[in-house]
Scaffold this motif. Structure first.
Motif, short mmCIF file in Angstrom:
data_model
loop_
_atom_site.label_atom_id
_atom_site.label_comp_id
_atom_site.label_asym_id
_atom_site.label_seq_id
_atom_site.Cartn_x
_atom_site.Cartn_y
_atom_site.Cartn_z
N UNK A 11 40.72 49.34 23.11
CA UNK A 11 40.97 49.98 24.41
C UNK A 11 41.23 48.93 25.48
N UNK A 12 40.39 47.89 25.50
CA UNK A 12 40.56 46.82 26.48
C UNK A 12 41.89 46.11 26.29
N UNK A 13 42.30 45.94 25.03
CA UNK A 13 43.56 45.25 24.75
C UNK A 13 44.76 45.98 25.31
N UNK A 14 44.78 47.30 25.17
CA UNK A 14 45.90 48.08 25.72
C UNK A 14 45.94 47.97 27.24
N UNK A 15 44.78 48.11 27.88
CA UNK A 15 44.72 48.03 29.34
C UNK A 15 45.13 46.64 29.81
N UNK A 16 44.66 45.60 29.09
CA UNK A 16 44.96 44.23 29.48
C UNK A 16 46.45 43.95 29.41
N UNK A 17 47.10 44.39 28.33
CA UNK A 17 48.54 44.18 28.20
C UNK A 17 49.29 44.90 29.32
N UNK A 18 48.83 46.11 29.66
CA UNK A 18 49.50 46.91 30.69
C UNK A 18 49.45 46.22 32.05
N UNK A 19 48.27 45.72 32.45
CA UNK A 19 48.20 45.13 33.80
C UNK A 19 48.92 43.79 33.86
N UNK A 20 48.97 43.07 32.75
CA UNK A 20 49.71 41.81 32.75
C UNK A 20 51.21 42.05 32.91
N UNK A 21 51.71 43.11 32.32
CA UNK A 21 53.13 43.45 32.48
C UNK A 21 53.42 43.82 33.93
N UNK A 22 52.52 44.59 34.54
CA UNK A 22 52.68 44.95 35.96
C UNK A 22 52.66 43.69 36.83
N UNK A 23 51.74 42.76 36.54
CA UNK A 23 51.64 41.53 37.32
C UNK A 23 52.89 40.67 37.15
N UNK A 24 53.42 40.63 35.93
CA UNK A 24 54.64 39.86 35.68
C UNK A 24 55.80 40.43 36.49
N UNK A 25 55.94 41.75 36.48
CA UNK A 25 57.04 42.38 37.20
C UNK A 25 56.90 42.22 38.71
N UNK A 26 55.65 42.12 39.20
CA UNK A 26 55.44 41.94 40.64
C UNK A 26 55.89 40.56 41.10
N UNK A 27 55.78 39.55 40.23
CA UNK A 27 56.22 38.20 40.59
C UNK A 27 55.41 37.59 41.71
N UNK A 28 54.13 37.91 41.79
CA UNK A 28 53.31 37.45 42.90
C UNK A 28 52.70 36.09 42.70
N UNK A 29 52.06 35.59 43.77
CA UNK A 29 51.38 34.30 43.72
C UNK A 29 49.90 34.52 44.05
N UNK A 30 49.27 33.52 44.64
CA UNK A 30 47.84 33.63 44.95
C UNK A 30 47.57 34.78 45.91
N UNK A 31 48.54 35.09 46.76
CA UNK A 31 48.35 36.21 47.68
C UNK A 31 48.32 37.54 46.95
N UNK A 32 49.09 37.65 45.88
CA UNK A 32 49.02 38.86 45.05
C UNK A 32 47.64 38.96 44.42
N UNK A 33 47.10 37.82 43.99
CA UNK A 33 45.73 37.80 43.44
C UNK A 33 44.74 38.27 44.50
N UNK A 34 44.96 37.88 45.75
CA UNK A 34 44.09 38.32 46.85
C UNK A 34 44.19 39.83 47.04
N UNK A 35 45.41 40.36 47.01
CA UNK A 35 45.60 41.80 47.17
C UNK A 35 44.86 42.58 46.08
N UNK A 36 44.99 42.13 44.83
CA UNK A 36 44.32 42.83 43.73
C UNK A 36 42.81 42.76 43.87
N UNK A 37 42.30 41.62 44.34
CA UNK A 37 40.84 41.48 44.52
C UNK A 37 40.33 42.40 45.62
N UNK A 38 41.11 42.57 46.68
CA UNK A 38 40.73 43.47 47.76
C UNK A 38 40.68 44.91 47.25
N UNK A 39 41.72 45.31 46.52
CA UNK A 39 41.75 46.67 45.98
C UNK A 39 40.58 46.89 45.02
#
Length: 293
Positions: A11-39
């Motif tokens: 279950x964790x593997x499926x979720x992990x692959x999914x969010x990594x694909x979303x992060x890749x498509x977002x093309x973010x940097x450390x500020x994207x990491x900040x946004x995800x941490x806030x959420x």
């Protein structure tokens, strides 16, 4: 490995692959990491604060030291991962990171934490590593490409993949020790450590607020998805650590490559699908061997 731990890891593997694909498509940097941490801090506040109410006041210096160390290691890991995604293909960076990290984690668990592993378990780790190598490009990684631009992109992907893997190993061992030997809650390790991540990453946003706001408008949806689902995958892994040896759990996490190889290759059109599918099969066999060993 108990069946319950294996179910948690799949279950964790499926979720992990999914969010990594979303992060890749977002093309973010450390500020994207900040946004995800806030959420993450906001969305998971009811559960995190409810669990922390009676437990956290009883923490001492040792518990808080592990929380701070875990938070810092997760920040470095995530920022390095995002940088790799901006500069190279997900199907090079992701599998190398996910393969090298658990391999190093298993070695640390056996040598530092005194865990035991059977011959079948060792073969399982070897199967996972081979599968990861094939998904990441196989022999082509060693030969690289004739096109200088693509060759450089592959080399950059290898560098960031292995560097990310090193930090995965570090936080896996730290968090695994906290869960298994200090009996700390997996949910609280991730949630309280997230406040460390917010504090460390905040300056990257406020240094240039105008650009930060512009990025927020473009990336907040992807950051929301990652912030909501990414902690679920990792907390499930930490609960699996409570049920099975870290040296088994760490490589078995790479069942996520089964999903990343298929979903990522299709959505991101990064090629070599047959080779990556074969690699995914090796990972599946390796995970089964770990479950039996």
């Amino acid at each position: 490995m108990p069946l319950s731990a294996l179910v948690l890891l799949i279950t964790a593997g499926f979720i992990h692959a999914a969010w990594n694909i979303v992060a890749k498509q977002a093309g973010g940097d450390a500020r994207f990491a900040f946004f995800t941490s806030v959420f993450l801090a906001v969305v998971w506040a009811p559960l995190g604060l409810w669990m922390a109410w009676d437990i956290v006041p009883g923490w001492g210096v040792q518990e808080w030291a592990f929380i701070v160390l875990s938070g810092i290691l997760h920040v470095i890991y995530y920022v390095v991962l995002l940088r790799g995604y901006r500069k190279a293909d997900l199907t090079v960076v992701y599998p190398l990171a996910r393969g090298s990290g658990p391999l190093l984690s298993s070695i640390a668990a056996i040598t530092l934490l005194g865990e035991q592993i059977s011959a079948l378990g060792i073969l399982g780790i070897a199967g996972v590593v081979l599968g990861v190598f094939l998904i990441a490009g196989g022999p082509g990684l060693l030969r690289a490409a004739k096109d200088p631009v693509h060759r450089r992109r592959v080399h950059v992907g290898i560098f960031y993949g292995l560097l990310t893997g090193a930090f995965i190993a570090c936080y896996t061992v730290v968090d695994g020790y906290a869960v298994k030997f200090m009996l700390m809650s997996p949910i609280l390790i991730d949630y309280m450590g997230n406040f460390v991540r917010v504090g460390v990453l905040a300056p990257t946003f406020f240094r240039d607020r105008a650009e930060g706001i512009a990025l927020w408008k473009k990336q907040w949806r992807a950051a929301l998805v990652v912030g909501v689902i990414s902690p679920v995958s990792y907390v499930l892994v930490l609960y699996a650590v409570k049920l099975a040896p870290l040296s088994h759990v760490a490589p078995a996490r790479e069942v996520s490559m089964l999903f990343a190889a298929i979903i990522g290759g299709h959505l991101l059109k990064e090629g070599d699908r047959l080779q990556r599918l074969i690699g995914a099969i090796f990972i599946a066999i390796g995970v089964i061997a770990l479950a039996l060993g």
